[in-house]
Design an enzyme around this catalytic site. Structure first.
Site: not given
Ligand code: NAD
Length: 244
Positions: A152, A34, A185
């Site tokens: 997940y 958004s 992370i």
């Molecule tokens: P986050 O929630 O901070 O960021 C995710 C972003 O994706 C947000 O800006 C959100 O608005 C956007 N998003 C969500 N649904 C969406 C959609 N339908 N269309 C477009 N954008 C959308 O999460 P993060 O921690 O930065 O995670 C990023 C990636 O890393 C994810 O795939 C997550 O599963 C993966 N990951 C994160 C961690 C962690 O520890 N944070 C660990 C393993 C994997």
């Protein structure tokens, strides 16, 4: 100039990857769900300060038609699509016994179907170019499973299967496809954990600390670089030694 698309890049790991790829010299197509995600947010300015082009595109990556339009807009604006980072992801955690069908379906749509939607459309551009790099965000939950993350873990394990299949299908066209599997992370996603949960997790991380978004971005940068030109179909765990 080469162009990189990073989905879900208004904040968190996606924003860090976008900034790092900008430092590497890529023009950047940001994406999020958004307009609100880009309000009171200086990520576009931070990226432009690196001397590259940057624009954001609103698209729900779980929606096939949205992704088709998004990829067309990026191609029209930037000319080529050289790197696709499938980063957007969500959690709707809960034990299997209590998990609703809606929470299962939503996570599969956003984390898993999005990779089909984006790879299909951006991959088609890359096939015509006969070059491209695709990096998918999996997770240690996809490699090893995690209680409370049935939905997940399923989506993140599926990403590994899709990564290897894309590597095999598109390798002969000069396209590589790899995945990174972060552990814990520090981002808004993990800030939601309770203090007790956080403490328990630290005990099983060899390095006894959370990772940073820059530590994920560095590995993605490598996979998008010339140095990784013969690396494909691989999953790189970035977890400070969480699972050995
Ligand atoms: P986050 O929630 O901070 O960021 C995710 C972003 O994706 C947000 O800006 C959100 O608005 C956007 N998003 C969500 N649904 C969406 C959609 N339908 N269309 C477009 N954008 C959308 O999460 P993060 O921690 O930065 O995670 C990023 C990636 O890393 C994810 O795939 C997550 O599963 C993966 N990951 C994160 C961690 C962690 O520890 N944070 C660990 C393993 C994997």
């Amino acid at each position: 100039m080469a162009t990189a698309i990073i989905t879900g890049s208004a904040r968190g790991i996606g924003a860090a990857i976008a900034l790092r790829l900008a430092k590497d010299g890529f023009d950047i197509a940001l994406n999020d769900i958004s307009e609100a995600m880009f309000e009171n947010n200086d990520i576009v300015e931070q990226i432009k300060a690196e001397g590259v082009m940057c624009e954001y595109f609103i698209a729900d990556v779980s929606n096939y038609a949205d992704c088709e339009r998004f990829v067309k807009e990026v191609k029209a604006k930037f000319g080529t699509i050289d790197v696709l980072v499938n980063n957007a992801g969500i959690t709707r955690d809960g034990l299997l016994a209590r998990m609703s069908e809606e929470n299962f379906d939503t996570v599969i749509a956003v984390n898993q179907k999005s990779v089909f939607n984006m790879t299909k459309h951006a991959g088609s551009v890359m096939m015509k170019q006969k070059s491209g790099r695709i990096v998918n965000l999996s997770s240690v939950a996809g490699l090893h499973g995690n209680p409370g993350q049935f939905n997940y873990s399923a989506s993140k394990a599926a990403i590994i299967g899709m990564t290897k299949t894309v590597a095999k299908e598109l390798g002969s066209r000069g396209i590589t496809c790899n995945a990174v599997a972060p552990g814990f992370i520090k981002t808004p996603m993990t800030d939601k954990l309770t203090d007790a949960q956080k403490e328990k997790i630290l005990q099983v991380i060899a390095m006894r600390r959370y990772g940073t978004v820059e530590e994920i971005a560095g590995v993605v940068s490598f996979l998008a670089s010339k140095d990784a030109s013969y690396v494909t179909g691989q999953v790189i765990e970035i977890s400070g030694g969480l699972s050995m």
